[in-house]
Motif scaffolding. Structure first.
Motif, PDB file in Angstrom:
ATOM      1  N   TYR A 208      14.855 -15.089 -23.785  1.00 57.81           N
ATOM      2  CA  TYR A 208      15.405 -14.976 -22.440  1.00 57.81           C
ATOM      3  C   TYR A 208      16.541 -13.957 -22.353  1.00 57.81           C
ATOM      4  CZ  TYR A 208      12.466 -18.942 -21.754  1.00 57.81           C
ATOM      5  OH  TYR A 208      11.368 -19.758 -21.717  1.00 57.81           O
ATOM      6  N   MET A 209      16.864 -13.313 -23.461  1.00 58.96           N
ATOM      7  CA  MET A 209      17.900 -12.298 -23.423  1.00 58.96           C
ATOM      8  C   MET A 209      17.534 -11.070 -22.584  1.00 58.96           C
ATOM      9  SD  MET A 209      20.606 -13.283 -24.655  1.00 58.96           S
ATOM     10  CE  MET A 209      21.148 -14.733 -25.530  1.00 58.96           C
ATOM     11  N   PRO A 210      16.253 -10.754 -22.371  1.00 53.19           N
ATOM     12  CA  PRO A 210      15.945  -9.613 -21.486  1.00 53.19           C
ATOM     13  C   PRO A 210      16.591  -9.734 -20.108  1.00 53.19           C
ATOM     14  CG  PRO A 210      13.988 -10.217 -22.703  1.00 53.19           C
ATOM     15  CD  PRO A 210      15.028 -11.263 -23.011  1.00 53.19           C
ATOM     16  N   PHE A 211      16.950 -10.939 -19.688  1.00 47.95           N
ATOM     17  CA  PHE A 211      17.658 -11.098 -18.423  1.00 47.95           C
ATOM     18  C   PHE A 211      18.943 -10.272 -18.441  1.00 47.95           C
ATOM     19  CE2 PHE A 211      16.476 -14.918 -15.619  1.00 47.95           C
ATOM     20  CZ  PHE A 211      15.163 -14.529 -15.621  1.00 47.95           C
ATOM     21  N   ALA A 212      19.649 -10.303 -19.566  1.00 47.19           N
ATOM     22  CA  ALA A 212      20.873  -9.512 -19.680  1.00 47.19           C
ATOM     23  C   ALA A 212      20.546  -8.022 -19.671  1.00 47.19           C
ATOM     24  CB  ALA A 212      21.630  -9.896 -20.952  1.00 47.19           C
ATOM     25  N   ASP A 213      19.451  -7.652 -20.325  1.00 50.84           N
ATOM     26  CA  ASP A 213      19.039  -6.242 -20.353  1.00 50.84           C
ATOM     27  C   ASP A 213      18.712  -5.734 -18.958  1.00 50.84           C
ATOM     28  OD1 ASP A 213      19.316  -6.263 -23.097  1.00 50.84           O
ATOM     29  OD2 ASP A 213      17.197  -6.683 -23.478  1.00 50.84           O
ATOM     30  N   GLU A 214      18.162  -6.609 -18.122  1.00 59.88           N
ATOM     31  CA  GLU A 214      17.794  -6.220 -16.753  1.00 59.88           C
ATOM     32  C   GLU A 214      18.973  -6.319 -15.795  1.00 59.88           C
ATOM     33  OE1 GLU A 214      14.267  -8.234 -15.303  1.00 59.88           O
ATOM     34  OE2 GLU A 214      13.435  -8.343 -17.313  1.00 59.88           O
ATOM     35  N   GLY A 215      20.110  -6.823 -16.284  1.00 63.42           N
ATOM     36  CA  GLY A 215      21.281  -6.955 -15.424  1.00 63.42           C
ATOM     37  C   GLY A 215      21.241  -8.186 -14.545  1.00 63.42           C
ATOM     38  N   ILE A 216      20.253  -9.059 -14.779  1.00 65.49           N
ATOM     39  CA  ILE A 216      20.143 -10.284 -13.986  1.00 65.49           C
ATOM     40  C   ILE A 216      21.215 -11.275 -14.412  1.00 65.49           C
ATOM     41  CG2 ILE A 216      18.654 -12.262 -13.461  1.00 65.49           C
ATOM     42  CD1 ILE A 216      16.264 -10.325 -13.857  1.00 65.49           C
ATOM     43  N   SER A 217      21.511 -11.306 -15.716  1.00 66.46           N
ATOM     44  CA  SER A 217      22.624 -12.104 -16.234  1.00 66.46           C
ATOM     45  C   SER A 217      23.569 -11.170 -16.985  1.00 66.46           C
ATOM     46  CB  SER A 217      22.115 -13.208 -17.172  1.00 66.46           C
ATOM     47  OG  SER A 217      21.599 -12.642 -18.366  1.00 66.46           O
ATOM     48  N   THR A 218      24.743 -11.705 -17.342  1.00 66.70           N
ATOM     49  CA  THR A 218      25.732 -10.919 -18.079  1.00 66.70           C
ATOM     50  C   THR A 218      25.859 -11.481 -19.489  1.00 66.70           C
ATOM     51  OG1 THR A 218      26.964 -10.501 -16.034  1.00 66.70           O
ATOM     52  CG2 THR A 218      28.110 -10.098 -18.102  1.00 66.70           C
ATOM     53  N   PHE A 219      25.719 -10.637 -20.487  1.00 67.38           N
ATOM     54  CA  PHE A 219      25.824 -11.064 -21.881  1.00 67.38           C
ATOM     55  C   PHE A 219      27.276 -10.936 -22.327  1.00 67.38           C
ATOM     56  CE2 PHE A 219      25.465 -10.158 -26.517  1.00 67.38           C
ATOM     57  CZ  PHE A 219      24.897 -11.373 -26.889  1.00 67.38           C
ATOM     58  N   VAL A 220      27.854 -12.041 -22.855  1.00 62.74           N
ATOM     59  CA  VAL A 220      29.274 -12.063 -23.206  1.00 62.74           C
ATOM     60  C   VAL A 220      29.463 -12.632 -24.608  1.00 62.74           C
ATOM     61  CG1 VAL A 220      31.554 -12.918 -22.556  1.00 62.74           C
ATOM     62  CG2 VAL A 220      29.899 -12.401 -20.777  1.00 62.74           C
ATOM     63  N   GLU A 221      30.344 -12.002 -25.386  1.00 66.47           N
ATOM     64  CA  GLU A 221      30.632 -12.469 -26.746  1.00 66.47           C
ATOM     65  C   GLU A 221      32.111 -12.799 -26.943  1.00 66.47           C
ATOM     66  OE1 GLU A 221      27.469 -10.575 -29.760  1.00 66.47           O
ATOM     67  OE2 GLU A 221      28.701  -9.044 -28.778  1.00 66.47           O
ATOM     68  N   SER A 222      32.855 -12.913 -25.854  1.00 67.01           N
ATOM     69  CA  SER A 222      34.285 -13.223 -25.926  1.00 67.01           C
ATOM     70  C   SER A 222      34.661 -14.213 -24.829  1.00 67.01           C
ATOM     71  CB  SER A 222      35.100 -11.935 -25.772  1.00 67.01           C
ATOM     72  OG  SER A 222      36.411 -12.198 -25.344  1.00 67.01           O
ATOM     73  N   VAL A 223      35.401 -15.263 -25.188  1.00 63.90           N
ATOM     74  CA  VAL A 223      35.828 -16.262 -24.202  1.00 63.90           C
ATOM     75  C   VAL A 223      36.755 -15.622 -23.173  1.00 63.90           C
ATOM     76  CG1 VAL A 223      36.971 -18.480 -23.847  1.00 63.90           C
ATOM     77  CG2 VAL A 223      35.629 -18.104 -25.914  1.00 63.90           C
ATOM     78  N   ASP A 224      37.660 -14.767 -23.624  1.00 65.24           N
ATOM     79  CA  ASP A 224      38.598 -14.111 -22.707  1.00 65.24           C
ATOM     80  C   ASP A 224      37.853 -13.242 -21.689  1.00 65.24           C
ATOM     81  OD1 ASP A 224      40.840 -15.255 -23.852  1.00 65.24           O
ATOM     82  OD2 ASP A 224      41.155 -13.598 -25.253  1.00 65.24           O
ATOM     83  N   LYS A 225      36.845 -12.518 -22.163  1.00 64.27           N
ATOM     84  CA  LYS A 225      36.060 -11.698 -21.248  1.00 64.27           C
ATOM     85  C   LYS A 225      35.290 -12.592 -20.267  1.00 64.27           C
ATOM     86  CE  LYS A 225      32.462  -8.198 -20.881  1.00 64.27           C
ATOM     87  NZ  LYS A 225      31.421  -7.389 -21.560  1.00 64.27           N
ATOM     88  N   LEU A 226      34.780 -13.720 -20.756  1.00 65.10           N
ATOM     89  CA  LEU A 226      34.043 -14.641 -19.893  1.00 65.10           C
ATOM     90  C   LEU A 226      34.927 -15.143 -18.766  1.00 65.10           C
ATOM     91  CD1 LEU A 226      31.459 -16.272 -19.325  1.00 65.10           C
ATOM     92  CD2 LEU A 226      32.348 -18.046 -20.859  1.00 65.10           C
ATOM     93  N   LYS A 227      36.171 -15.484 -19.077  1.00 66.73           N
ATOM     94  CA  LYS A 227      37.115 -15.955 -18.048  1.00 66.73           C
ATOM     95  C   LYS A 227      37.269 -14.912 -16.939  1.00 66.73           C
ATOM     96  CE  LYS A 227      40.038 -18.646 -21.215  1.00 66.73           C
ATOM     97  NZ  LYS A 227      41.383 -18.692 -21.834  1.00 66.73           N
ATOM     98  N   ILE A 228      37.476 -13.669 -17.354  1.00 67.07           N
ATOM     99  CA  ILE A 228      37.662 -12.585 -16.383  1.00 67.07           C
ATOM    100  C   ILE A 228      36.416 -12.398 -15.521  1.00 67.07           C
ATOM    101  CG2 ILE A 228      37.998 -10.086 -16.134  1.00 67.07           C
ATOM    102  CD1 ILE A 228      39.647 -10.233 -18.765  1.00 67.07           C
TER     103      ILE A 228
END
Length: 269
Positions: A208-228
């Protein structure tokens, strides 16, 4: 499905099946369905099934019947009011929904941090535990839920037995690792995040990661970035163009009449 289909064919009974979720191309699925006819959700699924070797004459497009109820607006409103009252949720606070497929290292730490952060920013959190944890990893699940409830008392609701898409319909933002429930977020045009705080390479390659590739979802690897990112999504009143395009791509036949189409095609066949 295979056993039922085998017995039915021996008795000369016509068989029908339906894809269990939105699918991706994978040779493993090429021998998945053995029924005479296969209901699928839309043209995207039809093309994928053909690509995996299924005869087009076996495939029937119906839409996904599980989404039909979301067009019954008055009934949904009653269900939502009942749910808010039962779980002591504040209707004036926006809702973040966390729905993970697995427990990962340090999950409780970032969940607790995020719940408290969002509560301080006029939000509340629903945490949907995967139902498989009623049968496996039971002690770990109990321990994690207890810790979250203790450190986030009154700021979140931890839930196991509730329909995923219904919970998504209540939420303003959706978070998951790789759950297929992200299709529900797309159907309801909710901003969503795929998270990977442990830098797990397997998650990056998940189906289901292609969703991030298509810009439908946002892929995040940092809690601080997720908050923002969450605060930005909550403050934005505009639905992302990528979500609108994704909806058209995956949900063309989800118009509230999927069940009716299935019944009519069963009668005709």
């Amino acid at each position: 499905e295979r056993i039922i289909t085998k017995i039915s064919k021996e008795q000369k009974i016509k068989t029908f099946t339906m894809i269990p979720t939105n699918i991706i191309f994978n040779p493993v699925f090429s021998e998945w369905f053995t029924a005479d006819k296969i209901f699928c959700y839309g043209p995207e699924d039809l093309e994928l099934l053909k690509k995996m070797g299924y005869n087009e004459n076996r495939i029937l497009i119906s839409g996904n019947p599980k989404y039909d109820k979301y067009f019954e607006r008055e009934n949904m409103k009653l269900l939502k009011n009942k749910f808010f009252h039962k779980n002591n949720l504040d209707e004036n606070r926006k809702i973040l929904l966390i729905m993970m497929s697995d427990w990962h290292k340090d999950d409780t730490n970032w969940i607790i941090e995020l719940v408290n952060f969002l509560y301080d920013n006029s939000c509340q959190t629903i945490i949907k535990i995967h139902p498989k944890f009623k049968k496996i990893m039971i002690e770990l699940t109990k321990k994690n839920i207890k810790e979250i409830n203790y450190k986030c008392k009154g700021k979140c609701s931890v839930i196991i037995d509730e329909d995923s898409t219904f919970l998504i319909s209540l939420s303003d933002v959706f978070i998951t690792d790789y759950s297929a429930a992200i299709f529900g977020a797309l159907f309801l045009k909710k901003p969503s995040f795929n998270i990977n705080f442990n830098f797990n390479e397997r998650l990056k390659k998940n189906i289901y990661m292609p969703f991030a590739d298509e810009g439908i979802s946002t892929f995040v690897e940092s809690v601080d970035k997720l908050k923002i990112e969450i605060i930005q999504k909550l403050n934005s009143k505009k639905i992302d163009d990528n979500i609108e395009q994704g909806f058209k791509k995956y949900f063309k036949y989800n118009d509230g009449y999927a069940t009716d189409r299935i019944i009519k095609k069963l009668e005709l066949n």
